[in-house]
Scaffold this motif. Structure first.
Motif, PDB file in Angstrom:
ATOM      1  N   THR A  90      38.548  34.463  -1.737  1.00 22.93           N
ATOM      2  CA  THR A  90      37.344  35.300  -1.716  1.00 22.93           C
ATOM      3  C   THR A  90      36.434  34.944  -2.896  1.00 22.93           C
ATOM      4  O   THR A  90      36.913  34.419  -3.913  1.00 22.93           O
ATOM      5  CB  THR A  90      37.696  36.795  -1.813  1.00 22.93           C
ATOM      6  OG1 THR A  90      38.262  37.044  -3.108  1.00 22.93           O
ATOM      7  CG2 THR A  90      38.644  37.230  -0.703  1.00 22.93           C
ATOM      8  N   PRO A  91      35.155  35.247  -2.778  1.00 26.08           N
ATOM      9  CA  PRO A  91      34.256  34.973  -3.905  1.00 26.08           C
ATOM     10  C   PRO A  91      34.691  35.681  -5.191  1.00 26.08           C
ATOM     11  O   PRO A  91      34.621  35.087  -6.274  1.00 26.08           O
ATOM     12  CB  PRO A  91      32.898  35.504  -3.419  1.00 26.08           C
ATOM     13  CG  PRO A  91      32.975  35.436  -1.941  1.00 26.08           C
ATOM     14  CD  PRO A  91      34.412  35.728  -1.603  1.00 26.08           C
ATOM     15  N   GLU A  92      35.138  36.907  -5.084  1.00 26.76           N
ATOM     16  CA  GLU A  92      35.529  37.660  -6.277  1.00 26.76           C
ATOM     17  C   GLU A  92      36.694  36.994  -7.000  1.00 26.76           C
ATOM     18  O   GLU A  92      36.688  36.865  -8.228  1.00 26.76           O
ATOM     19  CB  GLU A  92      35.881  39.110  -5.895  1.00 26.76           C
ATOM     20  CG  GLU A  92      34.705  39.905  -5.384  1.00 26.76           C
ATOM     21  CD  GLU A  92      34.362  39.634  -3.912  1.00 26.76           C
ATOM     22  OE1 GLU A  92      35.137  38.960  -3.189  1.00 26.76           O
ATOM     23  OE2 GLU A  92      33.287  40.087  -3.483  1.00 26.76           O
ATOM     24  N   VAL A  93      37.699  36.579  -6.245  1.00 30.10           N
ATOM     25  CA  VAL A  93      38.858  35.923  -6.862  1.00 30.10           C
ATOM     26  C   VAL A  93      38.462  34.553  -7.396  1.00 30.10           C
ATOM     27  O   VAL A  93      38.862  34.167  -8.493  1.00 30.10           O
ATOM     28  CB  VAL A  93      40.047  35.831  -5.872  1.00 30.10           C
ATOM     29  CG1 VAL A  93      41.179  34.997  -6.448  1.00 30.10           C
ATOM     30  CG2 VAL A  93      40.540  37.228  -5.518  1.00 30.10           C
ATOM     31  N   TRP A  94      37.650  33.815  -6.643  1.00 29.11           N
ATOM     32  CA  TRP A  94      37.187  32.505  -7.106  1.00 29.11           C
ATOM     33  C   TRP A  94      36.474  32.634  -8.454  1.00 29.11           C
ATOM     34  O   TRP A  94      36.717  31.868  -9.382  1.00 29.11           O
ATOM     35  CB  TRP A  94      36.281  31.854  -6.064  1.00 29.11           C
ATOM     36  CG  TRP A  94      35.603  30.631  -6.589  1.00 29.11           C
ATOM     37  CD1 TRP A  94      34.272  30.444  -6.727  1.00 29.11           C
ATOM     38  CD2 TRP A  94      36.222  29.425  -7.065  1.00 29.11           C
ATOM     39  NE1 TRP A  94      34.014  29.197  -7.259  1.00 29.11           N
ATOM     40  CE2 TRP A  94      35.209  28.563  -7.483  1.00 29.11           C
ATOM     41  CE3 TRP A  94      37.546  29.011  -7.193  1.00 29.11           C
ATOM     42  CZ2 TRP A  94      35.461  27.298  -8.013  1.00 29.11           C
ATOM     43  CZ3 TRP A  94      37.792  27.741  -7.722  1.00 29.11           C
ATOM     44  CH2 TRP A  94      36.759  26.908  -8.119  1.00 29.11           C
ATOM     45  N   LEU A  95      35.591  33.615  -8.586  1.00 33.35           N
ATOM     46  CA  LEU A  95      34.856  33.781  -9.832  1.00 33.35           C
ATOM     47  C   LEU A  95      35.767  34.212 -10.973  1.00 33.35           C
ATOM     48  O   LEU A  95      35.583  33.773 -12.113  1.00 33.35           O
ATOM     49  CB  LEU A  95      33.695  34.762  -9.638  1.00 33.35           C
ATOM     50  CG  LEU A  95      32.626  34.275  -8.662  1.00 33.35           C
ATOM     51  CD1 LEU A  95      31.560  35.341  -8.456  1.00 33.35           C
ATOM     52  CD2 LEU A  95      32.023  32.959  -9.107  1.00 33.35           C
ATOM     53  N   ALA A  96      36.762  35.039 -10.681  1.00 29.40           N
ATOM     54  CA  ALA A  96      37.724  35.422 -11.714  1.00 29.40           C
ATOM     55  C   ALA A  96      38.492  34.192 -12.213  1.00 29.40           C
ATOM     56  O   ALA A  96      38.727  34.031 -13.415  1.00 29.40           O
ATOM     57  CB  ALA A  96      38.690  36.481 -11.181  1.00 29.40           C
ATOM     58  N   LEU A  97      38.864  33.305 -11.304  1.00 30.63           N
ATOM     59  CA  LEU A  97      39.568  32.079 -11.690  1.00 30.63           C
ATOM     60  C   LEU A  97      38.646  31.133 -12.456  1.00 30.63           C
ATOM     61  O   LEU A  97      39.026  30.576 -13.491  1.00 30.63           O
ATOM     62  CB  LEU A  97      40.113  31.367 -10.450  1.00 30.63           C
ATOM     63  CG  LEU A  97      41.257  32.067  -9.736  1.00 30.63           C
ATOM     64  CD1 LEU A  97      41.509  31.413  -8.385  1.00 30.63           C
ATOM     65  CD2 LEU A  97      42.513  32.043 -10.596  1.00 30.63           C
ATOM     66  N   ALA A  98      37.447  30.941 -11.943  1.00 33.11           N
ATOM     67  CA  ALA A  98      36.507  29.993 -12.542  1.00 33.11           C
ATOM     68  C   ALA A  98      36.087  30.399 -13.943  1.00 33.11           C
ATOM     69  O   ALA A  98      35.853  29.547 -14.798  1.00 33.11           O
ATOM     70  CB  ALA A  98      35.280  29.840 -11.649  1.00 33.11           C
ATOM     71  N   THR A  99      36.000  31.704 -14.184  1.00 31.52           N
ATOM     72  CA  THR A  99      35.557  32.192 -15.497  1.00 31.52           C
ATOM     73  C   THR A  99      36.705  32.460 -16.456  1.00 31.52           C
ATOM     74  O   THR A  99      36.474  32.801 -17.612  1.00 31.52           O
ATOM     75  CB  THR A  99      34.729  33.479 -15.346  1.00 31.52           C
ATOM     76  OG1 THR A  99      35.539  34.478 -14.716  1.00 31.52           O
ATOM     77  CG2 THR A  99      33.448  33.231 -14.560  1.00 31.52           C
ATOM     78  N   GLY A 100      37.926  32.313 -15.985  1.00 32.03           N
ATOM     79  CA  GLY A 100      39.079  32.541 -16.853  1.00 32.03           C
ATOM     80  C   GLY A 100      39.511  33.994 -16.953  1.00 32.03           C
ATOM     81  O   GLY A 100      40.344  34.340 -17.780  1.00 32.03           O
ATOM     82  N   GLU A 101      38.967  34.846 -16.100  1.00 32.98           N
ATOM     83  CA  GLU A 101      39.371  36.255 -16.093  1.00 32.98           C
ATOM     84  C   GLU A 101      40.764  36.426 -15.510  1.00 32.98           C
ATOM     85  O   GLU A 101      41.406  37.450 -15.724  1.00 32.98           O
ATOM     86  CB  GLU A 101      38.382  37.092 -15.285  1.00 32.98           C
ATOM     87  CG  GLU A 101      36.997  37.141 -15.880  1.00 32.98           C
ATOM     88  CD  GLU A 101      35.980  37.730 -14.925  1.00 32.98           C
ATOM     89  OE1 GLU A 101      36.358  38.279 -13.866  1.00 32.98           O
ATOM     90  OE2 GLU A 101      34.781  37.615 -15.225  1.00 32.98           O
TER      91      GLU A 101
END
Length: 116
Positions: free
Chosen positions: A75-86
């Motif tokens: 999902t976009p939310e999980v992708w962004l969490a991974l990409a940003t290091g969250e």
């Protein structure tokens, strides 16, 4: 191609404030997928982040038609969490929020993408 730095900063700020619009999520998703393509060029893994984008990355078996030998869907939310290091690849995989199959589908070595 990665997005303009000012646009990324604004979208990240909106996301952090909880006010991100779909356009912000789309911009960030495509931006970080472009960074992944730069970091892990190739065609052996297709990374799908519906409804915004899909890219092929990671050196290996070249595929030209149909489904590649490895697929990651997220999902976009999980992708962004991974990409940003969250969050981490291992944590999201263990929680079942990453759907990955095939050889080379573990993208943990290329994440996070912030600062690239």
């Amino acid at each position: 191609m990665p997005a303009a730095a000012d646009d990324v900063r604004a979208a990240l700020a909106a996301r952090a404030a909880g006010t991100a619009a779909k356009a912000d999520l789309k911009l960030l998703t495509k931006h970080f997928l472009a960074l992944l393509q730069d970091a892990a060029p190739g065609n052996s893994v297709e990374v799908r982040v519906p409804p915004y984008a899909a890219v092929q990355v990671v050196e290996g078996v070249r595929h030209t038609r149909g489904t590649p030998p490895a697929v990651v869907e997220i999902t976009p939310e999980v992708w962004l969490a991974l990409a940003t290091g969250e969050s981490t690849w291992d944590d999201e995989s263990a929680a079942g929020r990453v759907h990955a199959s095939g050889e080379r589908s573990d993208l943990g070595n290329w994440l996070p993408l912030v600062g690239r």
